[in-house]
Every structure is written in structure tokens, then in C-alpha cells.
Scaffold this active site. Structure first.
Site, PDB file in Angstrom:
ATOM      1  N   ASN A 185     -20.067  10.998  51.200  1.00  0.00           N
ATOM      2  CA  ASN A 185     -21.072  10.877  52.099  1.00  0.00           C
ATOM      3  C   ASN A 185     -20.878  12.870  52.814  1.00  0.00           C
ATOM      4  O   ASN A 185     -21.986  12.314  53.155  1.00  0.00           O
ATOM      5  CB  ASN A 185     -21.256   9.731  53.301  1.00  0.00           C
ATOM      6  CG  ASN A 185     -19.664   9.523  53.573  1.00  0.00           C
ATOM      7  OD1 ASN A 185     -19.064  10.361  53.644  1.00  0.00           O
ATOM      8  ND2 ASN A 185     -19.573   8.377  54.863  1.00  0.00           N
ATOM      9  N   LEU A 206     -11.400   6.684  46.728  1.00  0.00           N
ATOM     10  CA  LEU A 206     -10.709   7.643  47.587  1.00  0.00           C
ATOM     11  C   LEU A 206     -11.527   8.066  48.692  1.00  0.00           C
ATOM     12  O   LEU A 206     -10.697   8.747  49.641  1.00  0.00           O
ATOM     13  CB  LEU A 206     -10.583   9.145  46.616  1.00  0.00           C
ATOM     14  CG  LEU A 206      -9.755   8.677  46.090  1.00  0.00           C
ATOM     15  CD1 LEU A 206      -9.158   9.915  44.674  1.00  0.00           C
ATOM     16  CD2 LEU A 206      -8.345   8.348  45.927  1.00  0.00           C
ATOM     17  N   THR A 228     -15.680   2.117  58.427  1.00  0.00           N
ATOM     18  CA  THR A 228     -14.865   3.404  57.339  1.00  0.00           C
ATOM     19  C   THR A 228     -14.049   2.669  56.290  1.00  0.00           C
ATOM     20  O   THR A 228     -14.326   2.082  55.075  1.00  0.00           O
ATOM     21  CB  THR A 228     -15.144   4.829  57.054  1.00  0.00           C
ATOM     22  OG1 THR A 228     -16.454   5.295  57.802  1.00  0.00           O
ATOM     23  CG2 THR A 228     -15.016   5.235  55.469  1.00  0.00           C
ATOM     24  N   ALA A 238      -6.699   3.946  47.336  1.00  0.00           N
ATOM     25  CA  ALA A 238      -5.734   5.175  47.990  1.00  0.00           C
ATOM     26  C   ALA A 238      -5.590   4.470  49.074  1.00  0.00           C
ATOM     27  O   ALA A 238      -6.121   3.839  50.455  1.00  0.00           O
ATOM     28  CB  ALA A 238      -6.555   6.448  47.825  1.00  0.00           C
ATOM     29  N   TYR A 251      -4.930   3.782  62.166  1.00  0.00           N
ATOM     30  CA  TYR A 251      -5.153   3.946  60.665  1.00  0.00           C
ATOM     31  C   TYR A 251      -4.648   3.552  59.722  1.00  0.00           C
ATOM     32  O   TYR A 251      -4.631   2.957  58.857  1.00  0.00           O
ATOM     33  CB  TYR A 251      -4.818   5.580  60.803  1.00  0.00           C
ATOM     34  CG  TYR A 251      -4.934   6.714  59.367  1.00  0.00           C
ATOM     35  CD1 TYR A 251      -6.305   6.206  58.667  1.00  0.00           C
ATOM     36  CD2 TYR A 251      -3.308   7.008  58.432  1.00  0.00           C
ATOM     37  CE1 TYR A 251      -5.801   7.149  57.453  1.00  0.00           C
ATOM     38  CE2 TYR A 251      -3.827   7.624  57.540  1.00  0.00           C
ATOM     39  CZ  TYR A 251      -5.369   7.552  56.955  1.00  0.00           C
ATOM     40  OH  TYR A 251      -5.523   7.823  55.548  1.00  0.00           O
ATOM     41  N   LYS A 253      -5.804   0.686  56.402  1.00  0.00           N
ATOM     42  CA  LYS A 253      -5.211   1.294  55.005  1.00  0.00           C
ATOM     43  C   LYS A 253      -4.257   0.171  54.921  1.00  0.00           C
ATOM     44  O   LYS A 253      -4.371  -0.528  53.581  1.00  0.00           O
ATOM     45  CB  LYS A 253      -3.948   2.346  55.286  1.00  0.00           C
ATOM     46  CG  LYS A 253      -4.976   3.209  55.590  1.00  0.00           C
ATOM     47  CD  LYS A 253      -6.302   3.741  54.016  1.00  0.00           C
ATOM     48  CE  LYS A 253      -6.504   4.567  53.881  1.00  0.00           C
ATOM     49  NZ  LYS A 253      -7.626   4.803  52.865  1.00  0.00           N
TER      50      LYS A 253
END
Ligand code: UDP
Length: 338
Positions: free
Chosen positions: A43, A85, A104, A133, A165, A169
Site C-alpha cells: 500500500n 512482509l 496492520t 515476518a 510492536y 508480532k
């Protein structure tokens, strides 16, 4: 370590999400170089179209949010492998735009995993081999060193935004591993350590492009704290060679791998190395952590991967020396300016 070789196997079609980003664009280069077809979905939040070839007969570029692109793929469309990724990259971006970054990282990965688990492969089997990832940040602030894949994660409180973060993940990892267990999805989780090279931008912190940028302009390099923090930096071109090999080795499926260099360098030494390698007249400026980061931010003193697992799995060993990476980063900046 052998590089991705062009072989006489049938042409493969890969989907690279985030393929216009720093690592994704180098992976796309490597896959195209070995003869694959590549569909990139990006994007352009932090990726750049200019990171990819303007025209290539085996490259299709789709500028879209991942969920929209997945929904738009026709029922008959499939891939031989998927490299996921697309993500909000780095603590700096997550702290600047936390809601978009968390959404996201969590929602797009969830959508991608639903897609690859349900979709028949081109050979008719269900479940497309997929690489997810992740990041060394998932280890959090654990004082243990080096970090091995089965080590505990240690996070701060939810009132300190930087840990979002790591948590986002970690959720991606839990989801991927759950699909591997429930559906036997051939999925590999890769925890990237500090990865450097051409096309990386310094806007959200990343130390090496910032140092190179300053050194080229003979401006001071800003070293936070006393410069004794250490990191292990691996060239992105070494890193991307490992990704298809992890995905193609059945023994790697359902597993988590550290990926990077295991040779630490202090940030003060890195600053000296950048200045020396580029023949710069820059000085080094020490900036207290209190000026460099928002209140409550904790810089990690050290971060080093244990590479035993990935060495045993695919014989991974980084080959490109840091001096060459520094030179190539500087040349790439020169080319962009020219
Ligand atoms: N750093 C620095 N000057 C800068 C940017 C970063 O001294 O202009 C330091 C930072 O405090 C950390 C190290 O360099 O100790 C690596 O920072 P980066 O953001 O590249 O990676 P991470 O901290 O996520 O490993």
C-alpha cells in the site's frame, strides 16, 4: 552459503506482501533473478514503488491494502509460496502511529493466514507455504544474551507504547503456529534482527541510514547515551537469500527462526566505522537518552541472536562485511539524489 540459484525446475509464482519495502524489494529482486513470477502487494505506506523495477515481464505490482487485494484475487488464482512482509516496521513507527500500526500487524496477518490456509495451491494441495515476518523485538527487554528461539519474552506494561510492536508480532507468531498445528499449514516464522542495506530509510530511527546520511553531509552523527549499546547488523542481501530456503525446507515448517548476524558492534564503534569507511569529516555528538526518546522509552543495551537453529536448518552464514554495506548504502543515497 549457496545463493538462490536459477535451476531447471518449473517456474514458480510467489506473492510478496510488502514487496515495495526495504526487505521485500530485495527479496523480490532475488526471486525475479532466479526466474520466478512475483506478485507484489504493497500500500506504499512506508514502501516505495521506486524500490522495484519499473517494468519487468515477471513482476506484477498491486498497490492496495492487503485485505482488499486478497479479497480481489479471483477464485482460481493461487501461488506456490507467500512471503508476508507487509507490516508496520520498527518501534519508531509504532510509537508515532500506534493504532494503524497495531491494526496492520494483527489484522492483515490474520487475513493473510486465513487466505493461505483455505486456498488450494497450484498443485491442488490445500495450504500455501507461507513465511511470516516477525522481529527480534518479540524477545522484549530480556537481559539474556544471545536470544534463542525458545527463550522467554519480557515486556513492560501496556502503558509503555513501545511494547505494542512486540505484542503485535507475538500475536502474528501465535496465529501462524496455530494454523501449522490445526491445519498442517506449511508456515515458517522468521525473527529479523537488525537488517541493513540500500533502500532502508532512517525516518523512524534506524541507526545505520541515519549515520550514513549524516556522514555523507559531514554533519555530526548522533550517538544516543554513551554509545555502549550494541547490535548485530546483517546485510539485507544476505538475509533475503535465506527466506526461500527456509520455506522450501519441509523440516522448517511450523518453526520459528532467528535471522541476522551474530557479530555485535557498539553504536559508538559503528559511528567511527561509518565515518572512516566514507572518509567523512563528521564528528560524533553524544545525545542523552532523555533527549533522544520519549519519556518511558527503554533502549535495549544489547541484542544478539543465537543462530544455531538456522545454521543447522539451512547452513545460514552472512557473507557481506559491514564496510561494504556502509559503502553500498552511501552509493544508493547518492543515486537517489542524482
Ligand atoms: N541510535 C543512535 N543514534 C541514532 C539512532 C539510533 O545512537 O540516530 C541507537 C539506538 O539508541 C540503539 C541503536 O542505535 O541503541 C540501534 O537503533 P535502531 O533504531 O537502528 O534499532 P533497534 O534499537 O530497534 O535495535
Amino acid at each position: 552459503m549457496p545463493t538462490i540459484a536459477q535451476t531447471d525446475r518449473p517456474t514458480r509464482h510467489a506473492l510478496v506482501t510488502g514487496g515495495a519495502g526495504f526487505i521485500g524489494s530485495h527479496l523480490t529482486d532475488a526471486l525475479l533473478a532466479r526466474g520466478d513470477h512475483v506478485t507484489v502487494v504493497d500500500n506504499l505506506w512506508t514502501g516505495r514503488r521506486a524500490n522495484l523495477p519499473a517494468e519487468h515481464p515477471r513482476l506484477r505490482f498491486i498497490e492496495a491494502n492487503l485485505r482488499d487485494a486478497l479479497a480481489a484475487f479471483g477464485a482460481g488464482e493461487s501461488f506456490d509460496e507467500v512471503y508476508h512482509l507487509a507490516a508496520a516496521v520498527g518501534v519508531g513507527l509504532v510509537m508515532a502511529q500506534p493504532i494503524r500500526a497495531i491494526e496492520t500487524n494483527v489484522e492483515e496477518t490474520a487475513a493473510l493466514l486465513r487466505f493461505v490456509a483455505a486456498r488450494p495451491r497450484r498443485d491442488g494441495q490445500r495450504g500455501i507455504p507461507t513465511l511470516i515476518a516477525s522481529s527480534s523485538e518479540v524477545y522484549g527487554k530480556s537481559a539474556k544474551s544471545p536470544f534463542s528461539e525458545e527463550d522467554d519474552a519480557v515486556y513492560g506494561p501496556t502503558t509503555v507504547g513501545r511494547w505494542s510492536y512486540a505484542c503485535s508480532k507475538a500475536i502474528d507468531e501465535y496465529l501462524a503456529l496455530a494454523y501449522a498445528q490445526r491445519d498442517a499449514l506449511p508456515v515458517v516464522v522468521v525473527r529479523f534482527f537488525n537488517t541493513v542495506g540500500p533502500r532502508q530509510v532512517g525516518e523512524y530511527g534506524m541507526v545505520l541510514p541515519r549515520f550514513v546520511h549524516a556522514a555523507r553531509a559531514d554533519e555530526p552523527l548522533t550517538v544516543y547515551g554513551d554509545g555502549s549499546a550494541s547490535r548485530c547488523f546483517c546485510d539485507v542481501r544476505d538475509v533475503v537469500q535465506a527466506l526461500p530456503r527456509l520455506l522450501e525446507a519441509r523440516a522448517c515448517h511450523g518453526r520459528v527462526f532467528n535471522l541476522g548476524s551474530d557479530r555485535p558492534i557498539t553504536i559508538a564503534t559503528l559511528a567511527d566505522l561509518v565515518v572512516r569507511t566514507l572518509g567523512s569529516r563528521s564528528t560524533i555528538r553524544r545525545v542523552p537518552y532523555s533527549e533522544a526518546f520519549p519519556a518511558g522509552f527503554e533502549d535495549l543495551k544489547q541484542r544478539q541472536p543465537d543462530l544455531a537453529r538456522i545454521r543447522a536448518a539451512i547452513g545460514f552464514a552472512p557473507a557481506i562485511p559491514l564496510e561494504r554495506t556502509i559503502q553500498d548504502v552511501a552509493s544508493a543515497m547518492e543515486a537517489v539524489r542524482a
